[in-house]
Design an enzyme around this catalytic site. Structure first.
Site, mmCIF file in Angstrom:
data_model
loop_
_atom_site.group_PDB
_atom_site.id
_atom_site.type_symbol
_atom_site.label_atom_id
_atom_site.label_comp_id
_atom_site.label_asym_id
_atom_site.label_seq_id
_atom_site.Cartn_x
_atom_site.Cartn_y
_atom_site.Cartn_z
ATOM 1 N N CYS A 131 0.814 -1.218 0.000
ATOM 2 C CA CYS A 131 0.000 0.000 0.000
ATOM 3 C C CYS A 131 0.847 1.267 0.000
ATOM 4 C CB CYS A 131 -0.949 -0.006 1.195
ATOM 5 S SG CYS A 131 -0.169 -0.422 2.771
ATOM 6 N N HIS A 148 -2.756 6.500 4.574
ATOM 7 C CA HIS A 148 -1.312 6.582 4.803
ATOM 8 C C HIS A 148 -0.802 7.936 4.321
ATOM 9 C CE1 HIS A 148 -1.434 2.510 5.932
ATOM 10 N NE2 HIS A 148 -0.772 1.935 4.952
#
Length: 343
Positions: free
Chosen positions: A131, A244
């Site tokens: 990710c 994130h």
């Protein structure tokens, strides 16, 4: 197989990413003839939502993939290692979200905005990158194409959803208990995650880096198709549920101005530039959550070196960092008529 309406399996459908895969398939109107959720025996028989209806989860077995054209896997490395080859053997193309196949030289590691042409040499298994790597390379590839990146220094601030449902519940539970003056007992993470930052994601390796950090190093080079790029990473788990964030510093061969960087990124696919510091506008995890784009801001020259640029890169790790990227790979396979396992 119908080239226009493939039959799709979602493996690990009861997990955080698996559920999001179903959501993304529905939202992007992926033209599936049928979508079938699979999970382990303990989850078989449970229900998951898809397009307003409830689907019954089937138990994942060795013969589950007969008649399927595409399988989106998010069930962990050991499950992928066992079942992905079986799916490919049955003629079903696998897009796998675990780390099991990412560095296998026979498996493309793909971010559709960055290296879609690598899909042309798949042998039945395609790896979905980490990710944190996905969002970074989406932001960096357009700059690399113009000015060639020589070095990347990245520090990440990664949401707990990257660890899964239990980590989401742990953060939520710790916040409630601590705010009520109660003690906590960390289980998912080695230490308290609420109101804290943990400079460890995954296990430590012999070189002092974590496995997550070395994923970013190695996957970036493979996706960008340039082993000469020097990459170093520090990955940190922070008390955020979704999204994130990354501080990315790059050194390029060719000089880029801040305005040139803004223009390059603003015209690149999958990127939204939010860079108006004078108005306090910059990417934030709370705004990126639930979105499929990669957001870039805080663009500025690194005044300590000749050709340096600093970026702040944010994306939803469950969507673009996992589920959306996997579905986009499926769309690209369909578009290129590659949704088949080569004989």
């Amino acid at each position: 197989m119908s080239a226009k309406n493939p039959k799709v399996a979602v493996v690990g459908a009861t997990g955080a990413v698996g559920r999001e895969m179903l959501e993304v398939l529905a939202q992007r109107e992926f033209p599936a003839a049928e979508v079938v959720p699979f999970a382990s025996s303990r989850s078989a028989g449970s229900k998951v939502e898809f397009k307003g209806a409830e689907l019954t989860v089937r138990e994942l077995k060795e013969d589950s993939f007969a008649g399927f054209d595409l399988a989106l896997f998010s069930a962990g490395g050991s499950t992928s290692e066992k079942f992905a080859p079986l799916a490919a053997k049955a003629g079903c193309v696998v897009v796998d979200n675990s780390s099991a196949w990412r560095m296998d030289p026979k498996c493309p590691l793909v971010v559709p905005e960055v290296n879609p042409n690598d899909l042309s040499w798949h042998k039945g298994i395609i790896a979905n990158p980490n990710c944190s790597t996905i969002q970074m390379v989406v932001a960096l590839k357009p700059l690399h194409d113009v000015a060639r990146i020589k070095r990347i220094v990245v520090s990440t601030y990664q949401a707990v959803s990257g660890t899964g449902q239990k980590a989401i519940a742990e953060l939520e539970g710790q916040v409630v208990r601590l705010m009520n003056g109660k003690e906590i007992e960390p289980k998912v993470y080695p230490y308290q995650i609420a109101f804290n930052c943990l400079p460890q994601i995954d296990v430590f390796l012999d070189n002092g880096y974590t496995k997550e950090e070395m994923k970013m190093v190695n996957e970036t080079k493979k996706i960008m198709g340039d082993d000469s790029i020097r990459v170093t990473a520090t990955t940190v788990r922070v008390p955020v549920f979704y999204g994130h964030s990354e501080s990315v510093n790059i050194e390029t061969e060719k000089k880029l101005t801040v305005e040139e960087v803004r223009q390059i990124l603003a015209s690149a696919p999958g990127i939204i530039v939010e860079d108006f510091p004078e108005k306090k506008i910059y990417p934030m995890a709370v705004n990126a959550a639930g979105q499929d784009d990669v957001f870039v801001g805080r663009i500025r020259e690194d005044e300590s070196i000749e050709n340096g640029i600093n970026l702040w890169v944010v994306a939803d790790n469950i969507r673009k960092g996992a589920a959306t990227n996997a579905v986009q790979i499926g769309e690209e396979l369909l578009r290129r008529n590659l949704l088949r396992v080569p004989s």
